[in-house]
Design a protein around this motif. Structure first.
Motif, short mmCIF file in Angstrom:
data_model
loop_
_atom_site.label_atom_id
_atom_site.label_comp_id
_atom_site.label_asym_id
_atom_site.label_seq_id
_atom_site.Cartn_x
_atom_site.Cartn_y
_atom_site.Cartn_z
N ASP A 103 27.23 -26.94 58.05
CA ASP A 103 26.54 -25.78 58.64
C ASP A 103 27.13 -25.43 60.00
N VAL A 104 27.43 -26.45 60.79
CA VAL A 104 28.02 -26.20 62.10
C VAL A 104 29.42 -25.60 61.96
N ILE A 123 31.64 -12.10 56.59
CA ILE A 123 32.22 -11.84 57.91
C ILE A 123 33.69 -11.46 57.82
N ARG A 124 34.38 -11.87 56.76
CA ARG A 124 35.80 -11.50 56.60
C ARG A 124 35.98 -10.01 56.35
N SER A 125 34.93 -9.35 55.93
CA SER A 125 35.04 -7.91 55.63
C SER A 125 35.30 -7.09 56.89
N LEU A 126 35.08 -7.66 58.07
CA LEU A 126 35.37 -6.92 59.30
C LEU A 126 36.86 -6.60 59.41
N ASN A 127 37.71 -7.48 58.91
CA ASN A 127 39.15 -7.19 58.92
C ASN A 127 39.49 -5.99 58.05
N ASP A 128 38.82 -5.86 56.90
CA ASP A 128 39.05 -4.70 56.04
C ASP A 128 38.64 -3.41 56.74
N VAL A 138 27.69 -1.77 62.56
CA VAL A 138 27.70 -3.17 62.13
C VAL A 138 27.59 -4.11 63.33
N PHE A 139 28.39 -3.84 64.38
CA PHE A 139 28.37 -4.73 65.55
C PHE A 139 27.04 -4.67 66.28
N ARG A 140 26.42 -3.51 66.33
CA ARG A 140 25.11 -3.41 66.97
C ARG A 140 24.07 -4.30 66.27
N ASP A 141 24.24 -4.48 64.97
CA ASP A 141 23.26 -5.24 64.20
C ASP A 141 23.55 -6.73 64.19
N ILE A 142 24.82 -7.13 64.21
CA ILE A 142 25.15 -8.54 64.00
C ILE A 142 25.48 -9.28 65.29
N ILE A 143 25.61 -8.57 66.44
CA ILE A 143 25.92 -9.28 67.68
C ILE A 143 24.75 -10.19 68.06
N PRO A 144 25.00 -11.47 68.33
CA PRO A 144 23.89 -12.38 68.67
C PRO A 144 23.35 -12.11 70.07
N SER A 145 22.23 -12.74 70.36
CA SER A 145 21.57 -12.55 71.65
C SER A 145 22.07 -13.52 72.71
N TYR A 146 23.19 -14.13 72.50
CA TYR A 146 23.78 -15.07 73.46
C TYR A 146 25.27 -14.79 73.57
N ARG A 147 25.86 -15.34 74.59
CA ARG A 147 27.29 -15.20 74.83
C ARG A 147 28.04 -16.35 74.17
N ILE A 148 29.03 -16.03 73.36
CA ILE A 148 29.79 -17.06 72.64
C ILE A 148 30.84 -17.64 73.59
N ARG A 149 30.80 -18.96 73.77
CA ARG A 149 31.77 -19.61 74.65
C ARG A 149 32.82 -20.32 73.81
N TYR A 182 32.98 -20.93 62.43
CA TYR A 182 33.90 -19.97 61.83
C TYR A 182 33.36 -18.54 61.94
N TYR A 183 32.05 -18.40 61.74
CA TYR A 183 31.43 -17.08 61.87
C TYR A 183 31.58 -16.52 63.29
N GLU A 184 31.31 -17.35 64.28
CA GLU A 184 31.43 -16.90 65.67
C GLU A 184 32.87 -16.59 66.04
N TYR A 185 33.79 -17.41 65.58
CA TYR A 185 35.21 -17.18 65.88
C TYR A 185 35.71 -15.87 65.26
N THR A 186 35.36 -15.63 64.00
CA THR A 186 35.78 -14.39 63.32
C THR A 186 35.13 -13.17 63.97
N LEU A 187 33.84 -13.31 64.31
CA LEU A 187 33.14 -12.19 64.96
C LEU A 187 33.79 -11.85 66.30
N LEU A 188 34.09 -12.86 67.09
CA LEU A 188 34.68 -12.62 68.41
C LEU A 188 36.07 -12.01 68.31
N ARG A 189 36.85 -12.49 67.35
CA ARG A 189 38.20 -11.95 67.18
C ARG A 189 38.15 -10.49 66.72
#
Length: 847
Positions: free
Chosen positions: A273-274, A220-225, A248-259, A279-286
């Motif tokens: 795991d949690v 997920i850190r590769s999105l910054n690159d 990439v975003f079309r494929d990895i966006i989840p089917s729910y809204r991140i709160r 961390y994955y959701e936070y990095t994706l949203l940013r």
């Protein structure tokens, strides 16, 4: 120790010196003395000629008592050292330094000026090289310098003064040429380096994208690159990076809204795991937020605007439930009226997909989009492209949405108060602890239900009803604002900037179409005001008073106002008590104002269908007026308009059997002519036209129409004169006026050949022959007055000519077809004869 060192010295390989280089026979200079010497000693010369050169070379270059592979390796190493030393040696560009030979080895030559000139050769300062080649080149240079004559020396001495100036000019030109060459080389290097960088970044994006698609959580850190690559100076790299991030975003966006997490949730200890998921959701949203900010900033640049809008439309279409939907919707709604057709169409299709597929976003995106478009219309003072309002036609509402909640409450059965009081059981007193427990349980259940609702895409009936009501209120607010704006402009006739070919009312046509579609959902409180507004917009005036008001609307827009008024009236037939006679009067006058090259024939056909075809039985006087006007209209315009008018005319004759007296071809009119005043073809009111005193003589001319469908319909209507009032003729087609118009216009388009581009002179001539409407005063003042028989004869000749033209075109097409088939047959005969002659020649040659 001494023995070992002596052995090493004995074993050391000493390579022989290099052989002198080969010299061509042309370069060898033979003197006369050498020739005489060899002539006197021919025996020695023959012995030299018989020597084996290869064996001598191998013997000389051999190394005794050593392996051949080791000797070959040493030879290669010596050659490598020689090349390395030559590369490291500094190069001098002066001629004196480039040509050098020791003065001991070469004798000088004295020139005519008294100077000593040494024979020089190119540098060869290696220990292993031979000096034979150098001496040979020096001899050539010396010989060339000795050939200078006295005259040449005098000329050189004379031109010494001019040589200094020439040398300065040459130095300047060489410097400028050197600068140009350096610039060209730098540009070439930059282009090569840019292409290499582009290929590297392209490969880097592909590698990162593949890794993200394979395992997004660990990479997920590769999105910054990828976001850093999108900030590159090269436009191609930026576009490639934006498209890669979109995939990439079309494929990895989840089917729910991140709160966002609350403070309590952040303080609670969770498992690994949690933590990883958070961390994955936070990095994706940013990263998603940074990507959207990049797209919104690039949207203002004309180079990237189309690509940025395309990316946002794709994200909104694929993930309308995800975060930051509001910012994407705002930019897409802003581009609904873009001057770029491709961008506008993309945005309209995205908004339509949102309205149709409400299961993705639970209807929340629909109401947001409608409100944004309404605000956009308000800010731009209703001066937008019609496509920005046409998207509302894709909205879907429940049929029972227009009903009031009070009616639903009235429909529910009421319970008796006595039974309610009897059924209520006596509640036992509850302790405080039990009350607190029950409250905690109820709160927990409410929280769980709220979380489940937020995750699930299905809505409760009440929530769905509330969302649809809010959407409908925003929709009608926009429509009524457009109507109010068009009324103010038509009354004030102020200066307005034209946005579209429709003039100063670009949004009125889609607004009226939407009101007609959703007329059954309009609240009854606004019905009276809406009908009054539509009457003003349709251009209705009190013809008895003689006051004529200015109207800036076109004929098609005024016809649409009449259509919407009738649809609103029919959808609320029980509750609305409105007299629609004024709209019939307006339609009666608008039929004469219609022009096929200016107005929309489909709107006129829809008006005939809505007002005359679908309505209840018309009044006899009004029906007769419309029958006569439609017959005149059918005689004046094209086949599609004529077919729609004749179908409406036939329907009116079937509904009003007394009007069939107009089919009688008496000279003084029908059987009712004595009871009605004289017919006035220019009457503004159908009740004052006196149409019952006229005869439908136009149908006899329409029987000879060039279109077979129009002529058959006219003859079918004329056959009604011989039938009883209760009988109807055999129906030719069951289509309504709108369907008939569409069918005939489609056939005309399919049968029409492709138009060729005309030159400018022909276009100017055709512009001058456009249809011009003449006033009645101008027609009365003209000298060309013809009687009925003469006019009938002229019209008959006109239609005969038209039929002759069509028949001529058909015969010409058949003639061309037959000629082409004859030519093909002739070519086939020639080819067959040539093949036979070739075959005969081959047989003769074989024989």
């Amino acid at each position: 120790m001494g023995k070992s060192s002596s052995k090493k010295k004995k074993d050391k390989v000493i390579l022989p010196p290099q052989l002198p280089p080969e010299v061509d026979d042309d370069d060898v200079v033979v003197s006369d003395e050498d020739v005489e010497f060899f002539r006197g000693n021919e025996g020695h010369a023959r012995a030299l000629a018989t020597l084996d050169r290869k064996s001598i070379d191998s013997y000389v270059t051999r190394v005794a008592h050593h392996d051949e592979d080791e000797v070959e390796r040493l030879y290669e190493e010596r050659e490598r050292r020689r090349k390395a030393a030559e590369a490291l040696r500094p190069k001098n560009h002066h001629d004196d330094d480039d040509f050098e030979v020791d003065r001991v080895d070469a004798l000088p030559v004295k020139t005519l000026q008294g100077e000593l000139v040494y024979n020089n050769a190119k540098k060869a300062r290696f220990d292993d090289s031979s000096n034979d080649v150098e001496s040979k080149s020096e001899d050539k240079v010396g010989n060339s310098k000795q050939t200078i004559q006295k005259g040449e020396w005098k000329e050189k001495s004379k031109s010494k003064k001019g040589d200094g100036k020439l040398q300065n000019v040459q130095a300047q030109t060489e410097a400028s040429n050197g600068k140009l060459q350096s610039k060209v080389l730098e540009e070439v290097k930059e282009e090569l380096s840019a292409e290499e960088l582009f290929e590297k970044k392209k490969a880097q994006l592909a590698e990162i994208g593949m890794s993200m698609l394979e395992d997004p959580e660990s990479h997920i850190r590769s999105l910054n690159d990828m976001l850093n690559i999108c900030n590159d100076k090269d436009q191609k790299v930026v576009k490639l990076g934006l498209m890669s991030l979109l995939a990439v975003f079309r494929d990895i966006i989840p089917s729910y809204r991140i709160r966002q997490l609350t403070e309590k949730e952040l303080t609670v200890e969770v498992s690994k795991d949690v933590k990883k998921m958070r961390y994955y959701e936070y990095t994706l949203l940013r990263s998603y937020k940074a990507y959207l900010q990049k797209l919104i900033s690039l949207e203002k640049q004309p180079i990237f605007s189309a690509l940025a809008v395309r990316c946002m439309c794709t994200l909104l279409d694929t993930a309308p439930h995800f975060n930051f939907r509001e910012s994407i919707l705002a930019s897409v709604a802003r581009n609904l009226s873009s001057p770029d057709d491709a961008v506008r169409k993309m945005c309209c299709e995205t908004i339509r997909s949102l309205f149709v597929d409400e299961g993705k976003h639970r209807g929340e995106a629909t109401i947001e989009a409608v409100r944004l478009i309404a605000d956009h219309v308000k800010l731009n003072d209703c001066q937008l492209h019609p496509d920005s309002i046409e998207v509302f036609l894709s909205l879907r509402f429940d049929d029972d949405l227009g009903k009031d909640d009070r009616e639903e409450e009235k429909g529910k059965p009421k319970k008796n108060k006595r039974r309610q009081n009897q059924e209520v059981p006596k509640q036992l007193p509850v302790s405080d602890n039990k009350k607190a427990k029950q409250e905690l349980i109820s709160k927990a259940r409410e929280e769980v239900d709220a979380e489940l609702r937020s995750v699930s895409f299905t809505l409760d009936p009440k929530e769905r009803r509330m969302i649809q009501k809010e959407t409908l209120s925003a929709l009608f607010e926009t429509y009524f604002r457009i109507l109010k704006h068009s009324m103010s402009i038509s009354n004030s006739r102020g200066k307005v900037i034209n946005v579209s070919p429709d003039g100063s009312h670009p949004l009125l046509a889609p607004c009226l179409e939407g009101l007609g579609k959703f007329s059954h959902l309009i609240d009854l409180d606004f019905m009276g005001e809406l009908v009054a507004c539509l009457k003003k917009l349709s251009g209705y005036t009190d013809h008895h008073s003689g006051i004529v008001h200015d109207n800036t609307l076109s004929v098609s827009e005024r016809l649409q106002c009449c259509i919407v008024a009738f649809k609103v009236w029919r959808s609320n037939l029980e509750a609305l008590n409105v007299d629609l006679q004024d709209f019939f009067v307006q339609l009666f006058n608008l039929i004469l104002e219609y022009r096929p090259d200016r107005d929309r024939g489909e709107v006129l056909a829809d008006a005939l269908k809505t007002l005359l075809w679908e309505g209840k039985q018309q009044d006899m006087i009004r029906a007769a007026a419309f029958i006569k006007r439609l017959a005149t209209f059918a005689l004046s315009f094209g086949s599609a308009e004529a077919m729609a008018a004749l179908i409406t005319l036939k329907h009116l004759l079937q509904k009003n059997s007394k009007c069939r007296n107009m089919l009688e071809n008496d000279s003084g009119g029908g059987s009712l002519s004595c009871l009605v005043a004289k017919y006035d073809p220019e009457a503004k009111d159908p009740y004052l036209s006196g149409a019952l005193a006229s005869v439908l003589w136009e149908l006899s001319l329409l029987q000879k129409h060039y279109d077979s469908s129009v002529s058959s319909m006219a003859s079918n209507i004329l056959s009604m004169a011989n039938l009883n009032p209760t009988q109807n003729p055999v129906p030719i087609s069951n289509a309504n006026p709108l369907e008939a118009y569409r069918d005939l216009s489609m056939e005309r388009k399919l049968s029409k050949p492709a138009n060729k581009l005309l030159p400018l002179n022909c276009r100017k001539k055709r512009r001058g022959k456009e249809f011009v409407a003449l006033s009645p005063a101008a027609l009365e003042g003209s000298d060309c007055v013809a009687g009925g028989d003469e006019l009938k004869e002229k019209l008959k000749n006109h239609f005969a000519v038209l039929r002759g033209i069509s028949e001529n075109e058909r015969l010409r097409a058949e003639l061309n077809h037959t000629l082409s088939s004859i030519n093909l047959y002739k070519e086939y005969k020639k080819q067959k004869k040539s093949r036979k002659s070739k075959a005969v020649k081959k047989k003769v040659s074989r024989a």
